[in-house]
Design a protein around this motif. Structure first.
Motif, short mmCIF file in Angstrom:
data_model
loop_
_atom_site.label_atom_id
_atom_site.label_comp_id
_atom_site.label_asym_id
_atom_site.label_seq_id
_atom_site.Cartn_x
_atom_site.Cartn_y
_atom_site.Cartn_z
N GLY A 1 -1.14 2.17 44.35
CA GLY A 1 -1.80 1.62 45.53
C GLY A 1 -1.34 0.20 45.80
N ALA B 1 -3.69 4.32 46.29
CA ALA B 1 -2.85 5.15 47.18
C ALA B 1 -3.52 6.51 47.30
N THR C 1 10.34 8.73 49.51
CA THR C 1 9.57 7.47 49.52
C THR C 1 10.35 6.29 50.12
N ALA D 1 1.38 4.78 54.91
CA ALA D 1 2.40 5.02 53.88
C ALA D 1 2.27 6.42 53.30
N VAL E 1 5.53 9.00 53.41
CA VAL E 1 6.25 9.54 52.25
C VAL E 1 6.29 11.07 52.23
#
Ligand code: ADP
Length: 309
Positions: free
Chosen positions: A224, A238, A246, A278, A282
């Motif tokens: 995270g 996260a 990624t 994010a 990813v």
């Protein structure tokens, strides 16, 4: 309300192969693709897709890749009149080989990115005055980032520095940064210390607070992101997702964080939203094409039961 991103344009030319060539050897690869990117462009796309009026400033070459950047920026709604075209150098390129094992080898040539000069920023003082959030990275000449920090300070703007790729930073640049977003490796390099535990990340971030940064956000991949400021520290975990690529995770985080701050979000909420951005990024290939739009991000947060103020 608007975000100004000063940063790099780089095209990743990616070949996949069973095994990368040794020196002097040629191997036959099995696929090839080009991806427009560069930390600056990635962050600008992340910001504009989160709904902020965003301007991207930097330099491309007078070549096909440069033209592709202009077309892609225009298609997304960017004003390209502030993008410089170098008469001398080609657009920045990364030559990447990816083995089937996932192992990659990269040779990056910054090219035209190095033709963006501190004096180019002086011509943009009106734009700086009009912007609320000013963002940069370290994929251009260092004196550009340092000069931008000065101009942001002069005009009382929130300056966000994503210190990547990592480089030692001078005290004058660090002093007054609103938010710096290194990953753990970059933080270690900036403070010249080996850091491996959460305690050490917090202590490391405090070194930057002492130098005058107001907020330090250390991004920690699947763990995270850790915010350290004068009020203490907090970890935003996260999301657990199935990541397939990624590349650009950190850029999606810093770009969307900038947009959310521009739109008046508190830092912790902006981090929570950037964490969702994010997590979506990813799960897709590429960097720019993988940047999610605001509606999608808010639905994802809702699905996860996260309430924002
Ligand atoms: P960088 O790409 O600069 O190394 P990080 O890997 O730390 O940056 O990623 C930035 C943020 O993206 C992290 O703080 C995290 O919130 C999110 N993130 C990164 N990797 C993943 C992953 N595999 N799954 C979910 N979120 C991720």
């Amino acid at each position: 309300m608007s975000v100004l991103v000063v940063g790099s344009f780089i095209v990743d030319c990616v070949a996949t192969c069973k095994r990368a060539p040794e020196a002097g050897e040629t191997v036959v690869g099995d696929s090839y693709n080009t991806y427009l990117g560069g930390k600056g462009a990635n962050q600008a796309f992340a910001a504009i897709r989160m709904g902020s009026k965003t301007t991207m400033v930097g330099c491309v070459g007078n070549d096909g890749f440069g033209k592709q950047f202009f077309e892609t920026l225009e298609a997304e709604g960017f004003d390209t009149s502030v993008v410089k075209v170098s008469p001398n150098n080609s657009t920045g390129v990364s030559l990447v080989t990816v083995e089937h094992s996932g192992q990659n080898r990269i040779c990056m040539t910054p090219g035209a990115n190095l033709d963006y000069l501190p004096e180019d920023l002086d011509k943009l003082e009106d734009l700086i005055k009009e912007s609320d959030i000013i963002v940069t990275q370290l994929e251009m000449r260092y004196d550009v980032a340092a000069h931008l920090a000065k101009l942001a300070k002069k005009h009382g703007k929130k300056f966000i520095l994503n210190p990547a790729p990592a480089a030692p930073l001078d005290d004058e640049t660090l002093d007054g940064i609103y938010c710096i977003t290194p990953n753990e490796t970059e933080l270690g390099i900036i403070i010249n210390r080996k850091i491996e535990t959460m305690e050490e990340y917090i202590e490391g971030a405090k070194v930057l607070l002492e130098k005058g940064c107001q907020n330090v956000i250390v991004t920690l991949g699947t763990i995270g992101s850790l915010l350290v400021n004068k009020n203490g520290h907090i970890l935003i975990p996260a999301f657990k997702v199935k990541a397939i690529d990624t590349v650009g995770a950190g850029d999606s985080f810093t770009g969307s964080l900038s947009a959310m701050l521009d739109q008046g979000r508190k830092l912790k909420d902006a981090m929570q939203i950037a964490t969702a951005v994010a997590a979506l990024e990813v799960q897709r290939n590429g960097a720019i094409p993988a940047m999610p739009y605001k509606e999608e991000v808010y639905s994802f947060l809702k699905e996860k039961g996260i309430e924002l103020n």
